[in-house]
Scaffold this active site. Sequence first.
Site, PDB file in Angstrom:
ATOM      1  N   HIS A   1       1.918  -1.749  -9.944  1.00  0.00           N
ATOM      2  CA  HIS A   1       2.804  -1.115  -8.969  1.00  0.00           C
ATOM      3  C   HIS A   1       2.231  -1.180  -7.563  1.00  0.00           C
ATOM      4  O   HIS A   1       2.972  -1.403  -6.592  1.00  0.00           O
ATOM      5  CB  HIS A   1       3.035   0.341  -9.374  1.00  0.00           C
ATOM      6  CG  HIS A   1       3.896   1.111  -8.420  1.00  0.00           C
ATOM      7  ND1 HIS A   1       5.225   0.815  -8.203  1.00  0.00           N
ATOM      8  CD2 HIS A   1       3.611   2.170  -7.605  1.00  0.00           C
ATOM      9  CE1 HIS A   1       5.730   1.664  -7.309  1.00  0.00           C
ATOM     10  NE2 HIS A   1       4.775   2.485  -6.944  1.00  0.00           N
TER      11      HIS A   1
ATOM     12  N   ASP B   1       7.897   1.272  -2.789  1.00  0.00           N
ATOM     13  CA  ASP B   1       8.138   2.532  -3.469  1.00  0.00           C
ATOM     14  C   ASP B   1       9.017   3.447  -2.602  1.00  0.00           C
ATOM     15  O   ASP B   1      10.131   3.057  -2.264  1.00  0.00           O
ATOM     16  CB  ASP B   1       6.786   3.162  -3.834  1.00  0.00           C
ATOM     17  CG  ASP B   1       6.884   4.365  -4.736  1.00  0.00           C
ATOM     18  OD1 ASP B   1       7.033   4.184  -5.953  1.00  0.00           O
ATOM     19  OD2 ASP B   1       6.832   5.506  -4.225  1.00  0.00           O
TER      20      ASP B   1
END
Length: 292
Positions: A272, A107
Amino acid sequence: MTIGIPGFDYQRVAVDGDVTLNVAVGGTGSPIVLLHGFPQTNVMWRHVATDLATDHTVLCPDLRGYGASDKPVARDADTYAKRTMAADVVTLASKLGHERFALAGHDRGALVAIRAGLDHPEAITHLAILDVLPTLDMWDILHGSSAAVAFHLYLMAQPPGLPEQMISASADAFFGYFLDVWAQHPQAIPAQVRAEYLRASRAAVPSIVADYRASAGIDIDHDRADRAAGRQLSMPVTVVQQDWGAALGYDATALWHNWAADLEHRTTSAGHFMAEEAPDEISTVLRTLMVR
C-alpha cells in the site's frame, strides 16, 4: 522533533478563512502537487518528491487535519468533506503561483485528488491516483467478511465521541497497526519516519476521524450526484493499485473507466505504501503521465 523532505523549503499558506496548510516546496519546472495518505504526512513523498524536483516544481502539503497543517473542529459535515479539502489544494497552488498543475494523491490524498479533478478540471492538467477507490465504489464493493479488512472505515464512520475516545486511548497501537499490515516491505518506513507518523497522528485523532466520517456521509452524496450527472474526470488519469480486484471480486479497470475516459490502470507488486516501497516505479509513472 519533526522531520521533513530533504532540500525542500517549508511554508504555511492560508487557504480557507483561518485554515493554514503546511507545505513543502522544492524544484523548478512545471508544477505537480503530491497529497499524502493515512496515517502519514507529506514526508511519505520524500523519495519521489526529491526525484521529481530535478525538473518539476513540487508541492507537498499536509492535508487539513493532518501533520503540521491546521486541524479545525468539525462543526459541520463540510469541514472535512473532500470537496472542501480539494478546494484547499487548488487555493494553495494558486497562492504559490500555479493556476494549473498536475496532481497525485495516495490513499486519503487520492480521494481529495479525485474530488479536485471533478470540481476543478480547469486547474488539474493530469491526475494520478495511488491505491484507493472512489468513495462511492468503495462502499459498494465492501461486503460480508471481506469488509473486515476495512474495519477502521466502519469504526470512524460512527457518530462523534466513541471512535475518538477509543483511538486516543491506544493511538500508537491503532495507527501503527496499519503501518505494519499494509506494508509489503516494512523497512521502507524507517524507525524515525514511523515515529513521526505516529506522533503526527496522535496529535490529530479528532480531525482524522472527521475526515473518515465525511467519507461515510457527505462524500458519498457528492459522488452520487456526479454519477447521476454523468460527470467524469476530463484530464489524463493514471491509477496505480495493488490487485484488489482479484481479491474483492470486481473489474478494477472497468470501474475506473466509469470515472475517467483517458485512463491508464496499472497494478503494482509493492504494498500500500508504494511511494515509499517502490519510489522509482512511482516516479516513472508520474513522469510518464505528465507527458500524455
